[in-house]
Design an enzyme around this catalytic site. Structure first.
Site, mmCIF file in Angstrom:
data_model
loop_
_atom_site.group_PDB
_atom_site.id
_atom_site.type_symbol
_atom_site.label_atom_id
_atom_site.label_comp_id
_atom_site.label_asym_id
_atom_site.label_seq_id
_atom_site.Cartn_x
_atom_site.Cartn_y
_atom_site.Cartn_z
ATOM 1 N N GLY A 199 17.343 -34.376 -1.893
ATOM 2 C CA GLY A 199 17.781 -33.563 -0.759
ATOM 3 C C GLY A 199 18.907 -32.605 -1.059
ATOM 4 O O GLY A 199 19.205 -32.303 -2.215
ATOM 5 N N GLU A 252 25.241 -30.276 1.061
ATOM 6 C CA GLU A 252 25.365 -30.373 2.510
ATOM 7 C C GLU A 252 25.688 -31.789 2.970
ATOM 8 O O GLU A 252 26.437 -31.970 3.925
ATOM 9 C CB GLU A 252 24.103 -29.823 3.162
ATOM 10 N N GLY A 278 26.149 -17.543 -2.438
ATOM 11 C CA GLY A 278 25.695 -18.920 -2.259
ATOM 12 C C GLY A 278 24.377 -19.089 -1.532
ATOM 13 O O GLY A 278 24.238 -19.965 -0.675
ATOM 14 N N ASP A 285 16.604 -30.285 -6.451
ATOM 15 C CA ASP A 285 15.251 -30.341 -5.909
ATOM 16 C C ASP A 285 15.147 -29.561 -4.599
ATOM 17 O O ASP A 285 14.168 -28.865 -4.345
ATOM 18 C CB ASP A 285 14.784 -31.802 -5.747
ATOM 19 N N HIS A 313 0.500 0.079 10.324
ATOM 20 C CA HIS A 313 0.862 -1.298 9.992
ATOM 21 C C HIS A 313 2.198 -1.261 9.242
ATOM 22 O O HIS A 313 2.547 -0.244 8.635
ATOM 23 C CB HIS A 313 -0.233 -1.967 9.165
ATOM 24 N N HIS A 314 2.925 -2.338 9.302
ATOM 25 C CA HIS A 314 4.292 -2.452 8.756
ATOM 26 C C HIS A 314 5.319 -1.657 9.573
ATOM 27 O O HIS A 314 6.457 -1.468 9.117
ATOM 28 C CB HIS A 314 4.411 -2.001 7.285
ATOM 29 N N GLU A 361 8.918 -11.004 -2.415
ATOM 30 C CA GLU A 361 9.946 -9.980 -2.565
ATOM 31 C C GLU A 361 11.351 -10.552 -2.692
ATOM 32 O O GLU A 361 12.198 -9.981 -3.379
ATOM 33 C CB GLU A 361 9.899 -8.999 -1.387
ATOM 34 N N ASP A 395 0.793 -1.232 0.000
ATOM 35 C CA ASP A 395 0.000 0.000 0.000
ATOM 36 C C ASP A 395 0.825 1.281 0.000
ATOM 37 O O ASP A 395 0.292 2.335 -0.282
ATOM 38 C CB ASP A 395 -1.066 -0.001 1.094
ATOM 39 N N ASN A 455 17.798 -35.522 -6.605
ATOM 40 C CA ASN A 455 18.646 -36.486 -5.887
ATOM 41 C C ASN A 455 18.309 -36.497 -4.404
ATOM 42 O O ASN A 455 19.163 -36.713 -3.557
ATOM 43 C CB ASN A 455 20.133 -36.200 -6.143
#
Lengths: 597, 597
Positions: A502, A506, A443, A473, A144-145, A79, A56, A500
């Site tokens: 996951g 990691e 990254g 994925d 608000h915000h 955003e 707004d 694959n």
């Protein structure tokens, strides 16, 4: 007449009035609204797309955007994705900038990780924020915000950490100059900037006189005396090295607009040239004197040997982050290095502030050209890859990336998500005039999805070929809704989803068998249908489980022509990863070791 | 044995070792790792779920979480959604906190809007951040997830704007005390806090002695002399008002844990009680002396008249934001008001710092009780709603919300997205012991989706009934992937998607016919199938286009029993909105007016 029809008609009248004003303003003699002044500047910078989400405090300005003849509104799903898209747009559309429009507080904070990424990776992005009126900024009601405690400056304080320049528009006298200041910082320093548009100023009139003077993207000129001294120093080193020089091109050559200067240097001298991961495609990977990707100890052995044994290295625009240097394993001593940067030059151990590469490189090229016959005899590894002859049907990482190498065409935009994709694609040469896009320093997983949206718009603007995304994925789940925006705007990227099961990068860093690295398996091939192509006419999805299936798909002409948006789910083993990723993970693992494990 | 099997076996050994350690630590005599110390504190605070996304600086700690017997890891699709979930969890599970775990830079910045929302709305959330080792924090290498310029403190500087307390763990000597400090701030002040876990400290051992002392959530005691003075002042006002007193309950009565004290006050005195939007369900909406929602000039006229004509108003935990007060249109002069807050009391114009309501209210209740017979005679409007008898089949806003009122059951958790839903539900009384969840001050669209995930976990923990979400199609697109996490964890919310083709609240604020308020139409009923329920056994989706279709669905026993996750797409007209939203938009529109439009 019904009130509905009257309000539609009134809206049309308003639209035409605003459009007329946008056009009238062009001759510079008419007063112009602050909102349209800003849009005129963006138009001068060849901005054709504005990303963001309505809120707004920015709706009035959005009227102007919607009515602008050349700057189009791209309504994003959220955003953060919008900020990623602005970043991707700016990377591909060199000499322009990315723009993301958010609303006060909630919107800008949702986008801030995208802005910080643009800061880290040096991408010119304008974060425009629609904010409460100048009166409300002073009286600080509990809108608000807001944080509920009257701190209307909390958001800009956060933004100051991730933008190089900020402007809070407060009145008509300074608005144009403030807008020009942040835009100039954005384009000359290639970093994000922050600009607030209070609701009550958007339609205030100011002079359009300044618009006659274009904003300059050129950095301040080098000091000629220092420059001459630096040139002599470099030439002496080249002579001492008896022309055994290699050139290593990195991120900042692209970011600080020195691509052409670098190309003149390499073609006229004939020195061997290599690229860091973040500099991939800064020079053509099909150029005969191009030897491939140097990334410290995880380089291909022949590349590593050639780069590290050179007597002198011209390092152009280097950015020595962990993933860009094989975890800081460069073996190139400063005594054998000349570093060219946007705002300084480093000759061995001596730094020369204010001597930027954009002016320096052409002078150097002119001085070095006569030596080129000797230079051309220095051997360069042949940067090619061969699709391995594997007997089983499983789509392995070792097979997949070289295979994809056969699919790329000149002028393709190739986008690789952090992790499996960004490491996997390093060893694959990309065709001439293709553009490689990745976020190797920052990254942030999921970034490529928004980035692909922006990149695809930019590619359409400047006549590039297909936009091709590689994303895991796990990463795609973070930002998936933006595929819907691609559909709505009729963009036609090819999206390879590496399924694959996951977060593979990691798993290799820590927790190979841990549940926290698992994700839900989605029905990927039904996704585009849900996100806006219910009829199935504007998209096509595929699953490939074997080498033959993938090969057949890549060979299908209608697929390769990319006439609609296409998603390819590629089934790959859970514990497979590209060579470079495994090596990087071993190195990072040592640095981040958890005590007692 | 294959290396795969050996590594699986080793992982199992590590898991069991860690689990053993978690249990051994409980008697307080054993040393404990810093990671497990933190988890033990969270367990004491009844935390059973940790939200977040894995990242390479938090993976070691995640081993401890995965192995912990009572704190479970909820892997979210992205960090903003995770922060929203932590917020929703904390709102519904009173006396506990929400926890979101992110990684350095990219993760925490993605979550920051969620943290800022928790700050604004006073929700106790811990933002845990896995960060580089203490050595790296000093040497500042150019790691991925950094800004590339060595500013390792930029992220905490951003967080300082949106959290009340921060701790950077640096060594074993202070770690326990620092953890306890931020957790105590979080629970006593009901605001978010920020805590970093460097990779190298997670497994360092410290004494567990401190764990024997539970953390206290009680604020500092009131000064007895001042308190007695304040009580006398209030009693005098009550006497002057001849018991014509109404009680107005707002957000902070819930947030600062005064729900029970308020309920004792209202039931023992019999004074009429009303609620602000953010205080909805703080007192039972079926209580005979409850008169409904007061929201300034956009209140129902009978409610407005009764509240504003009272001689004295006890305002408990008020939070006077624009959307919570009908755009600042309270007509209650301070001369007729006593404000009760968590850390101060205001009697007419006099503020008494340090006199908090949690201790004061029971004393006041004891003093006022004898007057209750008079108080009980003050008339109170009947807060009910009637489903209007509309003849056409279209599902209007005016019909929809009262109709939904007939569907709710005691102990339901009812979550309303900012906009159409949060305004639409105001006039609908919710059943006894139900919990209303909305983000009326911060108003970040998409928030309810993550919040519903957290709320549904909390509801399961504390034995509440169904979790029911109302969200617009525009808002759901921001955070949609989190539905997949609900599926994975077998949560069973009922999700009403109000499909009215775009951002309705914004159409009423500005740009009714503008394209920027349009969104793509998704195939909503196929969504859950794509996001993890390919077999269609764990979810059910519906589209309702008419009043009869919706009525029939609500009357279906299997639907109402909520035995699987259910999504109901409700087709509604594009330009319809609830009464309160239209009135609020008219008031806000005046404040935010764009010049020249």
């Amino acid at each position: 007449m019904s009130s509905q029809a009257a309000s539609s008609l009134q809206a049309e009248v308003d639209r035409l009035r605003l459009q007329l004003e946008s056009l009238q303003a062009k001759d510079g003699s008419e007063p112009i609204t602050i909102g349209n002044y800003l849009l005129a500047r963006l138009e001068q910078l060849q901005v054709t797309k504005m990303f963001g989400v309505p809120g707004d405090f920015n709706l009035g300005f959005l009227d102007l955007v919607e009515d602008h003849p050349t700057v189009d509104w791209v309504g994003n799903c959220n955003e953060l994705n919008a900020a990623y898209a602005a970043d991707g747009y700016a990377r591909v559309k060199e000499h322009s900038i990315g723009v993301v429009l958010t609303t006060f507080g909630v919107g800008e904070l949702s986008a801030i990780n995208g802005i910080a990424g643009a800061f880290s990776e040096m991408v010119p992005v304008l974060n425009l924020v629609g904010v409460p009126s100048t009166t409300q900024q002073k009286t600080k009601p509990m809108l608000h915000h807001t944080l509920g405690d009257g701190r209307f400056d909390a958001y800009i304080k956060a933004a100051e950490n991730f933008t190089i320049s900020q402007a809070i528009l407060t009145d008509t006298n300074t608005a144009a100059a403030e807008i020009d200041r942040v835009l100039t910082d954005c384009i000359t320093r290639a970093r994000p900037v922050y600009l607030t548009l209070p609701t009550n100023l958007v339609f205030e009139k100011i002079s359009s006189e300044r618009l006659k003077i274009p904003l300059s993207r050129l950095p301040p000129p080098n000091d000629p005396d220092v420059e001459a001294f630096v040139l002599d120093e470099i030439i002496k080193l080249v002579e001492d090295a008896k022309d055994d020089v290699v050139i290593l091109v990195d991120a900042c050559a692209i970011r600080h607009d020195a691509r052409q200067e670098v190309n003149e240097l390499i073609t006229k001298t004939g020195y061997p040239v290599y690229s860091a991961p973040m500099g991939k495609t800064a020079v053509s990977e099909t150029y005969e004197r191009y030897g491939g990707i140097y990334v410290g100890s995880i380089s291909r052995p022949d590349i590593k040997e050639k780069v590290e044994s050179a007597k002198l290295i011209f390092s152009v625009g280097c950015l020595k982050s962990d993933f860009n240097t094989g975890n800081f394993t460069y073996s190139i001593p400063p005594s054998r290095t000349v570093e060219f940067h946007s705002d300084h030059t480093k000759v061995q151990f001596a730094a020369f502030q204010g001597i930027g590469m954009k002016e320096l490189l052409p002078l150097l090229t002119a001085r070095l050209q006569p030596t080129s016959e000797v230079a051309r005899k220095i051997p360069v590894p042949n940067f090619t890859t061969v699709v391995p002859d594997e007997t089983d049907e499983i789509i392995t990482q070792a097979w997949f990336w070289p295979k994809m190498g056969t699919f790329f065409k000149p002028k393709d935009v190739v986008i690789a998500e952090t992790g499996t994709s960004s490491f996997g694609i390093l060893d694959v040469p990309l065709p001439d005039k293709s553009v490689f896009v990745s976020q190797i320093l920052w990254g942030s997983i999921g970034w490529t999805v928004g980035s692909t949206l922006g990149a695809a718009f930019a590619a359409r603007d400047i006549g590039l070929n297909r936009t091709i995304l590689f994303v895991g994925d796990g990463s795609l789940q973070l930002t998936v809704q933006e595929l819907s925006v691609m559909l709505r705007h009729d963009l036609k990227p090819i999206i390879f989803v590496l399924n694959n099961s996951g977060y593979t990068i990691e798993r290799f860093l820590h927790g190979k068998e841990r549940k926290y690295n698992d994700i839900s398996n989605w029905n990927w091939t039904a996704l585009l249908s849900v996100l806006g192509d219910a009829e199935g006419t504007r998209s096509q999805s595929y699953t490939v489980k074997t080498k033959d299936e993938l090969s057949a798909l890549l060979d299908t002409a209608s697929f390769a022509q990319a006439e609609k948006i296409q998603l390819v789910e590629v089934m790959m083993p859970k514990h497979d990863a590209p060579r470079a990723l495994i090596q990087q993970a071993e190195l990072s693992g040592k640095t981040n070791a958890y005590v007692a494990l």
